[in-house]
Each structure stands twice: as C-alpha cells, then as structure tokens.
Design a protein around this motif. Structure first.
Motif, PDB file in Angstrom:
ATOM      1  N   ARG A  69       0.810  -1.217   0.000  1.00 37.75           N
ATOM      2  CA  ARG A  69       0.000   0.000   0.000  1.00 37.75           C
ATOM      3  C   ARG A  69       0.846   1.271   0.000  1.00 37.75           C
ATOM      4  O   ARG A  69       0.352   2.340   0.290  1.00 37.75           O
ATOM      5  CB  ARG A  69      -0.930  -0.028   1.199  1.00 37.75           C
ATOM      6  N   ASP A  70       2.145   1.129  -0.308  1.00 36.35           N
ATOM      7  CA  ASP A  70       3.086   2.262  -0.350  1.00 36.35           C
ATOM      8  C   ASP A  70       3.181   2.988   0.988  1.00 36.35           C
ATOM      9  O   ASP A  70       3.258   4.215   1.044  1.00 36.35           O
ATOM     10  CB  ASP A  70       2.726   3.251  -1.469  1.00 36.35           C
ATOM     11  N   ILE A  71       3.198   2.227   2.051  1.00 33.86           N
ATOM     12  CA  ILE A  71       3.342   2.766   3.401  1.00 33.86           C
ATOM     13  C   ILE A  71       4.674   2.259   3.929  1.00 33.86           C
ATOM     14  O   ILE A  71       4.863   1.051   4.074  1.00 33.86           O
ATOM     15  CB  ILE A  71       2.189   2.307   4.315  1.00 33.86           C
ATOM     16  N   TYR A  72       5.608   3.191   4.202  1.00 34.70           N
ATOM     17  CA  TYR A  72       6.957   2.771   4.563  1.00 34.70           C
ATOM     18  C   TYR A  72       7.442   3.278   5.922  1.00 34.70           C
ATOM     19  O   TYR A  72       8.313   2.677   6.509  1.00 34.70           O
ATOM     20  CB  TYR A  72       7.948   3.210   3.477  1.00 34.70           C
ATOM     21  N   GLY A  73       6.933   4.353   6.424  1.00 33.67           N
ATOM     22  CA  GLY A  73       7.387   4.879   7.710  1.00 33.67           C
ATOM     23  C   GLY A  73       6.794   4.101   8.866  1.00 33.67           C
ATOM     24  O   GLY A  73       5.708   3.520   8.758  1.00 33.67           O
ATOM     25  N   LEU A  74       7.491   4.095   9.992  1.00 35.48           N
ATOM     26  CA  LEU A  74       7.013   3.326  11.148  1.00 35.48           C
ATOM     27  C   LEU A  74       5.675   3.833  11.682  1.00 35.48           C
ATOM     28  O   LEU A  74       4.789   3.038  11.983  1.00 35.48           O
ATOM     29  CB  LEU A  74       8.063   3.336  12.258  1.00 35.48           C
ATOM     30  N   ARG A  75       5.535   5.140  11.812  1.00 34.57           N
ATOM     31  CA  ARG A  75       4.257   5.679  12.319  1.00 34.57           C
ATOM     32  C   ARG A  75       3.095   5.383  11.371  1.00 34.57           C
ATOM     33  O   ARG A  75       2.042   4.914  11.821  1.00 34.57           O
ATOM     34  CB  ARG A  75       4.374   7.170  12.603  1.00 34.57           C
ATOM     35  N   PRO A  76       3.264   5.635  10.049  1.00 36.40           N
ATOM     36  CA  PRO A  76       2.164   5.276   9.140  1.00 36.40           C
ATOM     37  C   PRO A  76       1.869   3.773   9.126  1.00 36.40           C
ATOM     38  O   PRO A  76       0.711   3.367   9.017  1.00 36.40           O
ATOM     39  CB  PRO A  76       2.651   5.756   7.769  1.00 36.40           C
ATOM     40  N   MET A  77       2.920   2.947   9.241  1.00 34.97           N
ATOM     41  CA  MET A  77       2.700   1.496   9.290  1.00 34.97           C
ATOM     42  C   MET A  77       1.907   1.133  10.546  1.00 34.97           C
ATOM     43  O   MET A  77       0.981   0.315  10.478  1.00 34.97           O
ATOM     44  CB  MET A  77       4.042   0.748   9.273  1.00 34.97           C
ATOM     45  N   GLU A  78       2.285   1.725  11.650  1.00 36.03           N
ATOM     46  CA  GLU A  78       1.572   1.444  12.898  1.00 36.03           C
ATOM     47  C   GLU A  78       0.096   1.840  12.758  1.00 36.03           C
ATOM     48  O   GLU A  78      -0.795   1.082  13.167  1.00 36.03           O
ATOM     49  CB  GLU A  78       2.220   2.207  14.055  1.00 36.03           C
TER      50      GLU A  78
END
Length: 139
Positions: A69-78
């Motif tokens: 889903r093009d989500i790579y940062g830790l906060r967005p992944m969380e």
C-alpha cells in the motif's frame, strides 16, 4: 460505467465489500507458509526471557501489506496496522506497536535476502509454469 464507489448505492453490504477489498493483500499472502521465519536465529526468543507478543510470520505479513500500500514509515505502518481488518487478517491478536515493527524490520534486514529466496522457491512449487508447447501464443 464508473469505477468509483460513490456511484454505488449507499448501504451496509456495499460498504462491507469495499472494507474487505481494502485488505486484498492478505489474500495474496494467505498461501505462503511463513513459519520457517522462526528458524532464523535473529528471531530466536529473547535471551532475557522476554516473550514475543507478535511472531515473525505475522509481522512479515503486516509489513508486506504496508509496502503493498506504499506505506513505509514506522508511524504510518503502525496506523495502518491498527485497522482491525488488517491486523486480524495478518494473524495478530492485537495490533503491533511502532517499536515492535522497528525491531522486526531491523532484525529482518539481516536475513531478508535469504527469506525472499526461500519465498521464491516456495512460490515456484505452488504456481505451475506453463510449458512453451502448452500455449500457441507463448513467446
């Protein structure tokens, strides 16, 4: 015909279908047996006796879902993995924390190439490859 979901009637059934489709990556990951991840020493139980709340197979599914889903940062992944449909379909009993994701990604980086080679072999056994003579349009 419009592909927009706003063109569809506003009812619970339509909403449920789109909610299920938002987690399509779990269907892609379902046939994979990721249990071999626990064999890697990098994922061994903590020497201080601390138990893992989340296992490597579920964490890899969650991370791959985010990458898809093009989500790579830790906060967005969380944040993405707080979606109950996503974390349940990845096999979690509760969503993982940012710190858990960070620890997993750090550990996974040490074995990523080996894991992906293993996955390619696993997929090669599951997916039949057509033979040249099987299809007249094969090029």
């Amino acid at each position: 015909m419009s592909s927009s979901k706003t063109a569809l009637p506003d009812n619970d059934t339509v909403a449920q279908v789109f909610k299920a489709l938002e987690t399509e990556t779990t269907a892609l990951l379902e046939p994979l047996d990721l249990s071999f991840l626990t064999d890697y020493p990098v994922f061994a139980p903590d020497s201080r006796g601390r138990t893992r709340i989340h296992e490597p197979p579920e964490l890899l599914k969650g991370v791959l879902h985010c990458f898809y889903r093009d989500i790579y940062g830790l906060r967005p992944m969380e944040r993405e993995l707080r979606n109950e449909d996503v974390w349940r379909q990845c096999g979690f009993e509760q969503p993982p924390s940012r710190w858990t994701l960070d620890r997993f990604i750090t550990d996974f980086a040490l074995v990523a190439e080996e894991v992906f080679i293993e996955l390619v072999h696993e997929l090669a056994e599951q997916v039949p490859v057509p033979h040249k003579s099987a299809s007249p349009n094969w090029r």
